[in-house]
Design a protein around this motif. Structure first.
Motif, PDB file in Angstrom:
ATOM      1  N   THR C 135       0.809  -1.218   0.000  1.00  0.00           N
ATOM      2  CA  THR C 135       0.000   0.000   0.000  1.00  0.00           C
ATOM      3  C   THR C 135       0.842   1.267   0.000  1.00  0.00           C
ATOM      4  OG1 THR C 135      -0.318  -0.689   2.302  1.00  0.00           O
ATOM      5  CG2 THR C 135      -2.254  -0.683   0.888  1.00  0.00           C
TER       6      THR C 135
ATOM      7  N   GLU E  55      -7.784  -4.169   3.361  1.00  0.00           N
ATOM      8  CA  GLU E  55      -8.178  -2.821   2.956  1.00  0.00           C
ATOM      9  C   GLU E  55      -7.263  -2.309   1.849  1.00  0.00           C
ATOM     10  OE1 GLU E  55     -10.266  -0.818   5.773  1.00  0.00           O
ATOM     11  OE2 GLU E  55      -9.350   1.134   5.442  1.00  0.00           O
ATOM     12  N   GLY E  56      -7.861  -1.933   0.735  1.00  0.00           N
ATOM     13  CA  GLY E  56      -7.088  -1.363  -0.353  1.00  0.00           C
ATOM     14  C   GLY E  56      -6.404  -2.397  -1.238  1.00  0.00           C
ATOM     15  N   LYS E  57      -6.539  -3.664  -0.915  1.00  0.00           N
ATOM     16  CA  LYS E  57      -5.936  -4.687  -1.792  1.00  0.00           C
ATOM     17  C   LYS E  57      -6.990  -5.177  -2.778  1.00  0.00           C
ATOM     18  CE  LYS E  57      -1.977  -6.416   0.651  1.00  0.00           C
ATOM     19  NZ  LYS E  57      -2.238  -6.066   2.070  1.00  0.00           N
ATOM     20  N   SER E  58      -6.588  -5.445  -4.004  1.00  0.00           N
ATOM     21  CA  SER E  58      -7.508  -5.994  -4.999  1.00  0.00           C
ATOM     22  C   SER E  58      -7.775  -7.462  -4.699  1.00  0.00           C
ATOM     23  CB  SER E  58      -6.909  -5.845  -6.398  1.00  0.00           C
ATOM     24  OG  SER E  58      -5.842  -6.751  -6.535  1.00  0.00           O
ATOM     25  N   VAL E  59      -8.935  -7.929  -5.152  1.00  0.00           N
ATOM     26  CA  VAL E  59      -9.268  -9.347  -4.963  1.00  0.00           C
ATOM     27  C   VAL E  59      -8.229 -10.227  -5.671  1.00  0.00           C
ATOM     28  CG1 VAL E  59     -10.958 -11.119  -5.547  1.00  0.00           C
ATOM     29  CG2 VAL E  59     -11.710  -8.960  -4.543  1.00  0.00           C
ATOM     30  N   ALA E  60      -7.741  -9.746  -6.801  1.00  0.00           N
ATOM     31  CA  ALA E  60      -6.735 -10.515  -7.526  1.00  0.00           C
ATOM     32  C   ALA E  60      -5.486 -10.725  -6.672  1.00  0.00           C
ATOM     33  CB  ALA E  60      -6.379  -9.806  -8.839  1.00  0.00           C
ATOM     34  N   THR E  61      -5.051  -9.675  -6.008  1.00  0.00           N
ATOM     35  CA  THR E  61      -3.879  -9.793  -5.132  1.00  0.00           C
ATOM     36  C   THR E  61      -4.144 -10.763  -3.996  1.00  0.00           C
ATOM     37  OG1 THR E  61      -3.189  -7.546  -5.664  1.00  0.00           O
ATOM     38  CG2 THR E  61      -2.321  -8.494  -3.633  1.00  0.00           C
ATOM     39  N   GLU E  63      -6.290 -13.150  -3.909  1.00  0.00           N
ATOM     40  CA  GLU E  63      -6.383 -14.513  -4.440  1.00  0.00           C
ATOM     41  C   GLU E  63      -4.991 -15.137  -4.622  1.00  0.00           C
ATOM     42  OE1 GLU E  63      -7.899 -14.828  -8.381  1.00  0.00           O
ATOM     43  OE2 GLU E  63      -8.027 -17.017  -8.316  1.00  0.00           O
ATOM     44  N   GLU E  84     -18.269  -6.442  -0.967  1.00  0.00           N
ATOM     45  CA  GLU E  84     -17.980  -6.685  -2.381  1.00  0.00           C
ATOM     46  C   GLU E  84     -16.791  -7.629  -2.554  1.00  0.00           C
ATOM     47  OE1 GLU E  84     -18.000  -3.050  -4.714  1.00  0.00           O
ATOM     48  OE2 GLU E  84     -16.573  -4.023  -6.095  1.00  0.00           O
ATOM     49  N   GLN E  85     -15.714  -7.350  -1.800  1.00  0.00           N
ATOM     50  CA  GLN E  85     -14.570  -8.272  -1.844  1.00  0.00           C
ATOM     51  C   GLN E  85     -15.012  -9.670  -1.422  1.00  0.00           C
ATOM     52  OE1 GLN E  85     -12.268  -5.767   0.886  1.00  0.00           O
ATOM     53  NE2 GLN E  85     -10.555  -5.757  -0.569  1.00  0.00           N
ATOM     54  N   GLN E  88     -16.745 -11.795  -4.129  1.00  0.00           N
ATOM     55  CA  GLN E  88     -15.823 -12.342  -5.123  1.00  0.00           C
ATOM     56  C   GLN E  88     -14.955 -13.455  -4.532  1.00  0.00           C
ATOM     57  OE1 GLN E  88     -13.830  -9.386  -7.672  1.00  0.00           O
ATOM     58  NE2 GLN E  88     -15.125  -7.825  -6.733  1.00  0.00           N
TER      59      GLN E  88
END
Lengths: 256, 256, 256, 256, 256, 256, 256, 256
Positions: C135, E55-61, E63, E84-85, E88
């Motif tokens: 981050t 917090e602030g991390k993408s779902v892709a990350t 995963e 939302e996270q 997914q």
């Protein structure tokens, strides 16, 4: 309105009753507008009328205050007026003037309800308003509008912060013609000290909330200005362009 | 001392035993002086030896550290040494030098235990140390002594704060010859911004606890410097003359 | 542009008039763009052009500044540019480059208006940019873009915070090739101390507002870094990736 | 002393009067020593007796507390005892032990009034106490003495702060034998994060008031530790060696 | 994975090459996932795997991290996961469990990637989680989920703040069965002191940002807890339910 | 409900079993509503029922609490109820009263569940609520509604801040009839001192978050009020109209 | 002294001259003692005479004030009187009483200059003063002496802080007889909340500067008390025993 | 001294050499006194000479500055002069005047080195200095001495704080004759607002460090004054009597 001395003379002379006397002494010059107790005695005591802080006030409330002030023969000024409030106020008071950057709305001048732009102050002072950066301009305009409404002549010198020090030096001759100076700066708030070291007029410093991180919403600039090594620098609240303009105009107008 | 790669090569070549290898890897270059774990590896890793913070340390402890450092072939430096400590240290290390304003005691230089004053740094850098007022001088001297001990050439320009801005302007040509600049200021801490706006060298700003009231023991100056509008200003702790001198010398000495 | 000494020589030689002399001395090298007083003298004084802080500035204002800078022969850089501003600027300056994580927009390089990516700095320095967590990357990219625009070679080493200390140790050899190091960290801000203890180059520490609760918007990291027990750590404002990159590039580029 | 359940059983069985029952329920286990209401029930509720905070207490008051505790069959411990108090207490309690660096005075152990040094805790835990610098030692000794009085085995590893990171690495095997770890550090307070990242035991972090300027009397270290990126770090008050030792011993002694 | 000692033995025995040895020593157990350097060595060093701050991390990350952790044979946990996270992640990891109040997502347990709910910890500890009010529940659930994932048995006792003190007293017998206690409270943060005065287990206090005005976003509760007069209270960051649950489970699981 | 003394008498008289006795002593008067432990004993201990803080609570939770309180024979009050919550509560409790400026919802009075507006307090006290400006009115109304619900007679005097000091003087006779006074003010918080200097009744001062910049969200007013030079001024939290109204009513109702 | 209404009646009736009237209106009831403007009108306006803050005042100044107050028929009280001041005052006013722990000096009572100890308040209230620890006693005694001087009956319950909660419970019946309660506590300041949850009387909380580190000189306790979850708790300044005693006595004396 | 324009005219006219010109431009009007760079140009730029801040300066340094100032034809003023410094300065400068409460030492007046007490300012302004309490007097005297030295007529009105509001009202007529007003107050700092609401002159507010606990060394008063609801109030640093007196005199002297 009569002073307490005049009232007492009238009482002693039998011109007014005791009840009337007590009523006058106790409740002089306040217009009861419901939730607002408008201070109509302010011009007599302080030289200028009350100014309306617009944030969070309804247009209806502001209108009521403005009408009552205009009736009493003085102009009106409100600060922190957003675009929506301004639209409505402009419809209600076509002679009013809205300054969108400084977010002020004014009618007439402090000593004249008539909406002509020129004040009747006999010896208007000169107020220079200096900013460190371009983002400090809203505060500068609030100061400028306030001082003009009070009858002072004002002008703004923008973006002459200390990182490019020759920009200020190039304007010094012009700045030295002012009777009072407002300096607006955020971040480290160093500009008032540098201005103060070059002039013989009082400097009113306004810290702004411009900056990020350790600027702490303007506290860093505020502390810097309070610790100014220049002797002629006094400070007002963060983003308080109104108060700086008010004080500068009051000082400048007194000079003659 | 050998690197981990060299040790592994020796181990693979059978030149050292496994026990010796593990011992070397795990406990390299620390001198166990009881309560002090002296970092003798510092020059290899960081370029300069460890410096002693003298406040609250007994002379006996400092002496032990100094003797061990001198044995390893580097000089020694202690900061925050009061007069009483200095007297005793001078008796123990006659070749040492005490600077009473900056309160530093040094022997030799960072890369030479021999107590001759000149360092053997091949390309010594130039470090200018500028103060806003005369009360900032102790911090300036601490910076100067530290940088000299590291082999840099230093000089102090005192009392050129922003309230009399021509005093700084008069010295600009001289300041511009420096490879790195230390600016020491208390109160509003505006001087680093002004210096930064005039020079092409990195500026290390040191806030001082000079001031009263809203100076908050140097916090106002610290915040001001962190918010400096000049791009080339980094900041160290309040009154941290040592760290500023260290960094400036490290930067200046790298230049060639 | 001529120095004051050259101007005085011309005046003494009768080559320029007194009026011209005074005008030149007083108003050198500032481009008056209305609310912006662009400092065109910055490259001469400070080595690099002024950089635009994009937050709150209109695209029109930024465009005016960029065009004037490109005309004067230097490149342009703006920080804190959001996606909407970037779209418009990209249309206006097709040769410009937008970095969406760091939110920077740059054209050419600090010493060349031509939009080729490579700078003409003769001895570009090496700047390593290290982050404690993922981050912290936006601040790291802002630093990296700034330093590249100034001609330095940069690379980012991300997510090597102290909770998994072997991650940093594994990259030390690589880090030790840098001429200056930027360390970006939020929360407790411990990484600069650990990096500082392993290297011989100056470390510019950037606290970030990453964290919650007692991180106080980055103040905890800021205080931690200011109190670093490593001698080679200086600090800039919270989230000030730009300033860290600027200083690191200035230091690194000076080395030869 | 009987529990409320036992008392109610006795009341129901007619073994005690109603008055006696109410008195027992309402005023159990407090020794009224005038200004002090000594909590004699603490060992039953919390496992260990009350500990005396010596600062500002007269020796007479401490003596009264100690005597009453020893009578009840438990040992006694007082912290923040200066040399003068210690001299008088040593005369009054010859079997007591004064630790001059940690400024603690203890008699017997938490579960035995007899002044033999060994506790009768059946499964004493192991508590490692680690300091960043030598000036953190008073706090470390306060923690050590407290934990020993509670029956734990303790040892101190001093001066292994992050600026010389190999010093900690060299001691890791030893540290990993502890059941609970106390880490004492001032300045930026980074050491607990680094220790926490290497061990599987709980870490109690104690910030100290060591440092100056932006250390803010230990607040910087406190904030750093609260924001530690290591998951196994909890924090106690600045300089609260007593509380850290108490918690670490309580945790370590529970392990079997 | 082999320890450094084992590697050195293999090197000395000629079983691995020098290059391999150095590579292993320098880069052990870090999975390079681009911007993330996943610490796979954490279970060996610290007993439990790394936990993801969502917090602030993408779902892709997230995963990518989860998949790599599951591959290595341990479970996975992420905190601060919004709805939302969560949606997914639930689609990607059907065996995962989302706790919407505490906003955690977990798969398996700390020592087992298999998504069965029961951990294989041989001696699971008991962790009581107590809140002062109902608005403290999100933090309590984050603590509870974390501790359960680590194999501890947990339960929540809500809304027993000090203004109705009999509510806590009524639950004391139950609370005293815990091996470690988490107390969650906002406003004045007085509950940990009262709990601490009644029990013999360590108390991990979590201040929450519940409150307004002088609660200063949880700082008032934090300061109150740090100054707790109960000896067995340690503190973690504001709203840090994760860290409190982690520490309590670590302590409780050690007891046998 | 029976006191502990009465229960013990019943136990001693064989009227209740031991189990029943212990159950009663341990769990008296708490209604377990899931996440809420409603304190039904509050009126007996503290004179008035528990008041619900509505922010962040679901209408379902508030309904459950209200129904349980009404069943027990007392009225109900919730503060910080927004318009949406109010609409739903009004549908559920048609006899309830919503005050939109103060954002309170109340049913009956503190000592009567019946939704008639008049309380049965035998000696209702008089509470004057004074504000410095019109923007302080929400806090004033919260105080007024709370005190009325508790049976006191209240009235609000708005916009009599110190900048127009005659406005307060004109209302002094009226103010002096109050048994307790609430003063609500933001910015510098000077009004409580001025009121306190004119009256013989206790003044409960409420700082508000009205203001900007150095008002620090009400901290400036809070500090000002705590330092009041008037001896009869106590302070509650920023914007805590509820608590001020509660205390003033409690004091005023005691007078006869 | 005559009210303004009486004066105006006299003026209207010709009984006093206009000059006399104006003089009386403007300068009523202030004794000009040089640097001190003694407010002799205070008993009429506020019910009790002015109290002298002794710190930094000379004995001569205090004597002048005391003599003038005694002449006007009321008693006198000074706080923060050190031993040296007390010795001199005792010699000057043999009937005075010095309380060395609370450091107060009083003569007579608030409504009687005669130095008999009993006040003539017809309905003296009862004020309980409770402390968390023994080190809070000086503040408790200041409160007690002030309230007694105002005619209230007071008693002190010391050392019943929350770490040994049964100590408070044992005194509840006694505490519930009070008309107003002062609670004095340092460190986390939790005691007022616990007291407030048990009683139906107003609680005036006094934070003390007892503690260290994160107690921040009493700020932690102050913040805790302001955030108290008990509704009947108001707060005064740190260490302000005088103000708490004053308010409690004013409240308690009003009850009949 | 000649202005830059005059110098350039002389250069153009061949009256001075280029070297002389450059020397004059670069180093005008600074007296190099070793560590002090005395700003002799200050009267020309700012209207009044530099004032010496005496704290921490040796008498020798002050003497050097004074002698140089007197030589240049202006008077001298030093603030923060303790009794010991004063004794030595009085011996060195028998015509000097020491004010022991305000701790100032002055010789002559700002525009006249001759030590006669009367200034030659043609239109001296009137400055009223008002204090809230008697302990504010040192700051008031510092302000008064400074303003008198600058030629203004001053008088002090002490101990008229807001707790006894009629004391201020009684002096209003007198206060309204001032051209500028200094208000000195500690604790809650409410007096400037009340004064500001009654007068038409600028008010310079000086917070003092008078108070304890939550006064935070004057910060509470400072914040209160910055948030003043009176429009004509500007603020200087805590205890900065000098700066307030300087600004008030500068404003007052400009009036004619």
């Amino acid at each position: 309105m009569p002073s307490i001395k005049q009232l007492a003379e009238q009482l002693a002379a039998g011109q007014i009753s005791l009840d009337r006397f007590l009523q006058e002494v106790a409740r002089p010059r306040t217009a009861d507008l419901g939730d607002v107790q408008l201070d109509l005695d302010r011009p007599r005591r302080c030289g200028y009328p009350e100014v309306v802080y617009g944030e969070g006030k309804s247009v209806a409330t502001i209108e009521r205050i403005f009408r009552r002030q205009l009736e009493s023969g003085v102009g009106a000024l409100a600060t922190r007026i957003n675009a929506e409030q301004a639209n409505q106020l402009s419809a209600l008071f076509p002679a009013g003037h809205y300054e969108p950057i400084g977010r002020t709305f004014r009618i007439g001048s402090a000593d004249a309800a008539e909406p002509n732009e020129t004040s009747v102050v006999t010896h208007p002072g000169r107020v220079a308003i200096i900013t460190a950066g371009t983002t400090d301009l809203p505060v500068a305009h609030e100061a400028s509008e306030t001082a003009q409404w009070m009858g002072a002549a004002t002008w703004i010198i923008a973006d002459v912060g200390v990182a490019g020090p020759h920009r200020l030096l190039a304007r010094l001759d012009e700045i030295r013609t002012a009777d009072a100076i407002v300096v607006v700066a955020g971040m480290e708030g160093a500009l008032p000290s540098m201005v103060g070291g070059h002039v013989a007029a009082p400097v009113i410093a306004v810290p702004t909330s411009v900056g990020y991180g350790a600027s702490l919403g303007g506290l860093a600039a505020l502390l810097g200005m309070l610790n100014s090594c220049a002797s002629n620098v006094a400070v007002v609240n963060i983003d308080a362009g109104f108060k700086a303009g008010y004080l500068a105009a009051m000082i400048a107008n007194r000079k003659q």
